[in-house]
Scaffold this motif. Structure first.
Motif, mmCIF file in Angstrom:
data_model
loop_
_atom_site.group_PDB
_atom_site.id
_atom_site.type_symbol
_atom_site.label_atom_id
_atom_site.label_comp_id
_atom_site.label_asym_id
_atom_site.label_seq_id
_atom_site.Cartn_x
_atom_site.Cartn_y
_atom_site.Cartn_z
ATOM 1 N N VAL A 232 16.087 -9.141 -0.450
ATOM 2 C CA VAL A 232 15.335 -7.882 -0.884
ATOM 3 C C VAL A 232 15.954 -6.537 -0.259
ATOM 4 O O VAL A 232 16.251 -6.312 0.807
ATOM 5 C CB VAL A 232 13.747 -7.947 -0.290
ATOM 6 C CG1 VAL A 232 13.170 -6.651 -0.698
ATOM 7 C CG2 VAL A 232 13.232 -9.077 -1.256
ATOM 8 N N PRO A 233 16.077 -5.471 -1.054
ATOM 9 C CA PRO A 233 16.708 -4.274 -0.517
ATOM 10 C C PRO A 233 15.369 -3.551 0.067
ATOM 11 O O PRO A 233 14.297 -3.175 -0.588
ATOM 12 C CB PRO A 233 17.297 -3.474 -1.710
ATOM 13 C CG PRO A 233 16.337 -4.060 -3.042
ATOM 14 C CD PRO A 233 15.966 -5.460 -2.628
ATOM 15 N N THR B 132 6.945 -0.165 -9.296
ATOM 16 C CA THR B 132 7.242 -0.850 -10.583
ATOM 17 C C THR B 132 7.184 -2.199 -10.460
ATOM 18 O O THR B 132 7.077 -2.871 -9.112
ATOM 19 C CB THR B 132 8.959 -0.400 -10.570
ATOM 20 O OG1 THR B 132 9.489 -1.045 -9.727
ATOM 21 C CG2 THR B 132 9.158 1.013 -10.633
ATOM 22 N N PRO B 133 7.254 -3.116 -11.556
ATOM 23 C CA PRO B 133 7.284 -4.400 -11.585
ATOM 24 C C PRO B 133 8.444 -5.191 -10.685
ATOM 25 O O PRO B 133 8.386 -6.127 -9.880
ATOM 26 C CB PRO B 133 7.290 -4.888 -12.811
ATOM 27 C CG PRO B 133 7.167 -3.858 -13.679
ATOM 28 C CD PRO B 133 7.408 -2.500 -12.923
ATOM 29 N N GLU B 134 9.627 -4.434 -10.465
ATOM 30 C CA GLU B 134 10.584 -4.955 -9.802
ATOM 31 C C GLU B 134 10.366 -4.709 -8.227
ATOM 32 O O GLU B 134 10.657 -5.625 -7.354
ATOM 33 C CB GLU B 134 12.099 -4.232 -10.132
ATOM 34 C CG GLU B 134 12.608 -4.194 -11.472
ATOM 35 C CD GLU B 134 11.885 -3.414 -12.452
ATOM 36 O OE1 GLU B 134 12.308 -3.623 -13.604
ATOM 37 O OE2 GLU B 134 10.931 -2.641 -12.114
ATOM 38 N N VAL B 135 9.835 -3.824 -7.665
ATOM 39 C CA VAL B 135 9.051 -3.416 -6.425
ATOM 40 C C VAL B 135 8.055 -4.347 -6.073
ATOM 41 O O VAL B 135 8.225 -4.977 -4.744
ATOM 42 C CB VAL B 135 8.806 -1.723 -6.171
ATOM 43 C CG1 VAL B 135 8.241 -1.866 -4.730
ATOM 44 C CG2 VAL B 135 9.852 -0.922 -6.434
ATOM 45 N N GLN C 57 0.691 -0.944 -0.194
ATOM 46 C CA GLN C 57 -0.064 0.143 0.036
ATOM 47 C C GLN C 57 0.836 1.221 0.016
ATOM 48 O O GLN C 57 0.575 2.241 -0.639
ATOM 49 C CB GLN C 57 -0.850 -0.271 1.362
ATOM 50 C CG GLN C 57 -1.948 -1.262 1.088
ATOM 51 C CD GLN C 57 -2.967 -1.282 2.488
ATOM 52 O OE1 GLN C 57 -3.319 0.035 2.941
ATOM 53 N NE2 GLN C 57 -3.098 -2.449 2.942
ATOM 54 N N TYR C 58 1.929 1.358 0.819
ATOM 55 C CA TYR C 58 2.904 2.562 0.932
ATOM 56 C C TYR C 58 3.390 2.755 -0.611
ATOM 57 O O TYR C 58 3.693 3.892 -0.853
ATOM 58 C CB TYR C 58 3.945 2.357 2.145
ATOM 59 C CG TYR C 58 4.531 3.613 2.139
ATOM 60 C CD1 TYR C 58 4.155 4.661 2.584
ATOM 61 C CD2 TYR C 58 5.920 3.483 1.524
ATOM 62 C CE1 TYR C 58 4.883 5.858 2.730
ATOM 63 C CE2 TYR C 58 6.746 4.681 1.857
ATOM 64 C CZ TYR C 58 6.261 5.822 2.380
ATOM 65 O OH TYR C 58 6.814 7.098 2.441
ATOM 66 N N ASN C 59 3.902 1.715 -1.119
ATOM 67 C CA ASN C 59 4.796 1.877 -2.396
ATOM 68 C C ASN C 59 3.879 2.079 -3.536
ATOM 69 O O ASN C 59 4.394 2.396 -4.621
ATOM 70 C CB ASN C 59 5.578 0.617 -2.440
ATOM 71 C CG ASN C 59 6.786 0.573 -1.606
ATOM 72 O OD1 ASN C 59 7.872 1.235 -2.064
ATOM 73 N ND2 ASN C 59 6.810 0.086 -0.389
ATOM 74 N N GLY D 31 14.407 -2.305 -7.478
ATOM 75 C CA GLY D 31 13.478 -3.222 -6.762
ATOM 76 C C GLY D 31 13.486 -2.855 -5.102
ATOM 77 O O GLY D 31 13.200 -3.554 -4.192
ATOM 78 N N LEU D 32 13.930 -1.569 -5.078
ATOM 79 C CA LEU D 32 14.147 -0.858 -3.613
ATOM 80 C C LEU D 32 12.981 -0.713 -2.994
ATOM 81 O O LEU D 32 11.917 0.172 -3.626
ATOM 82 C CB LEU D 32 14.909 0.374 -3.615
ATOM 83 C CG LEU D 32 15.157 0.829 -2.335
ATOM 84 C CD1 LEU D 32 15.994 0.021 -1.333
ATOM 85 C CD2 LEU D 32 15.903 2.253 -2.451
ATOM 86 N N VAL D 33 12.318 -1.242 -1.989
ATOM 87 C CA VAL D 33 11.181 -1.163 -1.217
ATOM 88 C C VAL D 33 11.225 -0.243 -0.281
ATOM 89 O O VAL D 33 12.342 -0.018 0.643
ATOM 90 C CB VAL D 33 10.805 -2.370 -0.537
ATOM 91 C CG1 VAL D 33 9.465 -2.233 0.209
ATOM 92 C CG2 VAL D 33 10.553 -3.638 -1.678
ATOM 93 N N LEU D 34 10.308 0.714 -0.192
ATOM 94 C CA LEU D 34 10.539 1.750 0.674
ATOM 95 C C LEU D 34 9.509 1.789 1.842
ATOM 96 O O LEU D 34 8.517 1.004 1.649
ATOM 97 C CB LEU D 34 10.188 3.312 0.010
ATOM 98 C CG LEU D 34 11.000 3.521 -1.136
ATOM 99 C CD1 LEU D 34 10.424 4.898 -1.804
ATOM 100 C CD2 LEU D 34 12.303 3.739 -0.739
#
Length: 545
Positions: free
Chosen positions: A128-129, A73-76, A66-68, A230-233
């Motif tokens: 995962v980053p 992106t497909p990578e995230v 939900q946050y991202n 793919g960086l998740v925030l």
């Protein structure tokens, strides 16, 4: 790619000792070491053994989704699905900063992304980053500004004034559209014209239109720059995340005295090993904050006294039962400090390694015993990779004036004056010095003569001598200035080197914002950083653009 290693000491003896394994005593504080290959496998095994003590991975992943979602992106999306399935993470974080803050923020994100790729290859499973935005922090003066080089090659400070209201978190401090527009106009006026400038400004405009706070804007920039990686925030002040954190807040409150003793014990160890503390371990501190609704959600540090929790001034009070009730009903009103945040991070995620800057590595030494008190374990501490970006023009100027990076960092002014002195074929300083010494020598007998005639004339003569010396020195300064004006262009080039690589007497990464490089190079500068080999023990590299 043209790069060069440079040993840039961190000014943190404890951090230096950890990175370079100079002190075996530190094993008891940190446990693992990023440079020990076996430690990565061992940590992975421990994460699997401790899986039942963490938050539900699927629930955490849903909050992250939900946050991202606004910038995904497909990578995230793939990264978040992996988190839902229990994938380990490499995580790092930073308080939000205007236009992303200083370059070190980008360096940390690069370290997280590259570290996750490296660990994936090393362990043979998806890592995962994740980037932890410390939106719960309330230090507005740290978050509200950045520095950009303008067209005149001057360092300009851009600042966002805090809106009126209580001192709440950065994420809860709302910025109106007019504020963003003013900032964009100021940035447009500051940045030199370039082919990439219109696209940069348009992208930032789109990001700010979706941003209610500095944290939102910060997340939008990181999502744009690192979404394909793919960086998740996450925002630490996300109320949905707080709901998941509630059980750990409960434990922190119930075992608060035990945690306090753990931090104090670790602090004593650090001091006994001969190092200074990099975070305050205060007697009676709960190491937790409450957003005080009675005072406009002001973020209030809790202190323990007479069986209660209170603010620093003793004007607001909470019982333990009231705080425990908050964990059940309003967990979003609770917040970690620097010593409890590492524990919460490890509760939410299977943290394989955490990417930290020099100061962070030093204060994390205080947390190991607290981890163990809760049946947890400190993750691998991964020193952030560090870079200095060297533009082509700057590199050419350095060759022209025979300057090394170390010259610029450690003795720039002396080398600059040395170069100017070498251009002085007239020996201006030497000749003026000879004249001054000759005058002083010749004037001596006159002083003695005047004093012998009348003692009071001796003081007058000394004053007169000093005035004449000052006039000679005045003419010397004017002569030097006139001479140096012949080299104005060279002086500007020299000063530009220092401003680019070591601005305000500090490393580039601690001062300058990335907008100038985006403006000049598009995405190429960042792509170069992401292509560099990952080093699990950090280090500093000069990257030639």
């Amino acid at each position: 790619m043209n790069t060069e290693q440079y040993d840039l000491p961190s000014a943190q003896p404890l951090t230096e000792a950890y990175i370079h394994r100079k002190d075996a005593n530190l094993d008891v504080l940190y446990g693992y070491h990023a440079g020990q290959e076996q430690d990565w496998t061992t940590r992975m095994q421990r994460l699997e053994e401790l899986a039942g003590s963490r938050a539900n991975a699927a629930e955490v992943a849903e909050v992250l989704r939900q946050y991202n979602s606004p910038n995904t992106t497909p990578e995230v999306d793939a990264s978040i699905r992996a988190i839902a399935e229990g994938a380990p993470v490499i995580i790092g974080g930073q308080q939000a900063g205007l236009w992303s803050g200083a370059l070190l923020v980008i360096h940390k994100a690069v370290s997280v992304v590259s570290g996750a790729k490296w660990a994936t290859e090393k362990l043979g499973r998806k890592v995962v980053p994740v980037f932890w935005i410390a939106g719960e922090d309330h230090d507005w003066d740290e978050a509200n500004h950045t520095y950009v080089l303008n067209a005149e090659q001057e360092l300009r400070k851009l600042t966002l004034q805090r809106p009126e209201g209580p001192r709440t978190s950065v994420s809860r401090t709302q910025i109106e559209a007019d504020g963003w527009n003013t900032l964009l106009e100021e940035l447009e006026q500051t940045l030199p014209h370039s082919d990439f400038k219109p696209g940069l400004l348009e992208q930032l405009k789109q990001i700010t239109e979706q941003s209610r706070s500095l944290s939102d804007m910060f997340a939008g920039i990181l999502a744009f720059l690192f979404g394909k990686e793919g960086l998740v925030l996450l925002d630490a002040d996300d109320p949905k995340l707080r709901k998941i954190e509630a059980p750990m807040f409960r434990r922190m409150i119930e075992q608060n005295d035990e945690l306090e003793q753990a931090y104090k014990s670790a602090a004593e160890k650090v001091k006994s090993f001969g190092y200074q503390l990099q975070a305050d371990v205060v007697e009676g501190s709960a190491n937790l904050f409450v957003f005080n609704q009675a005072n406009g959600d002001e973020r209030t540090l809790l202190h323990k006294r007479d069986g209660q929790f209170q603010d620093r001034k003793g004007t607001a009070f909470w019982s333990k039962d009231q705080l425990l009730q908050l964990t059940e009903e309003q967990p979003s009103q609770l917040s970690n400090n620097v010593l409890t945040r590492p524990i919460m991070q490890d509760y939410l995620f299977p943290v394989l390694g955490t990417v930290l800057g020099p100061g962070e590595i030093a204060y994390w030494a205080l947390t190991g015993e607290a981890f163990r008190k809760l049946g947890m374990e400190m993750p691998i501490i991964v020193p952030r990779m560090s870079f200095t970006l060297v533009e082509g023009t700057i590199a050419k100027h350095m060759m022209k004036y025979e300057l090394s990076f170390e010259d610029v960092a450690k003795r720039f002014e002396a080398r600059k004056q040395q170069w100017l002195g070498e251009q002085d074929q007239l020996s201006i300083e030497e000749k003026f010095h000879e004249v001054k010494q000759s005058f002083i020598t010749m004037y001596g007998p006159l002083l003695e003569l005047a004093g012998s005639v009348q003692p009071g004339l001796l003081k007058l003569g000394e004053t007169n001598r000093q005035k004449i010396v000052e006039q000679i020195e005045y003419l010397e300064a004017k002569t030097k200035d006139a001479f140096n004006k012949q080299y104005d262009a060279s002086i500007r080039q020299l000063d530009r080197i220092a401003l680019s690589l070591w601005p305000s007497g500090k490393p580039q990464e601690r001062v300058i914002n990335m907008a100038g490089y985006w403006n000049r190079y598009g995405s190429a500068w960042l792509e170069k950083l992401l292509e560099l080999p990952f080093s699990p023990v950090g280090g500093h590299q000069l990257v030639y653009l």
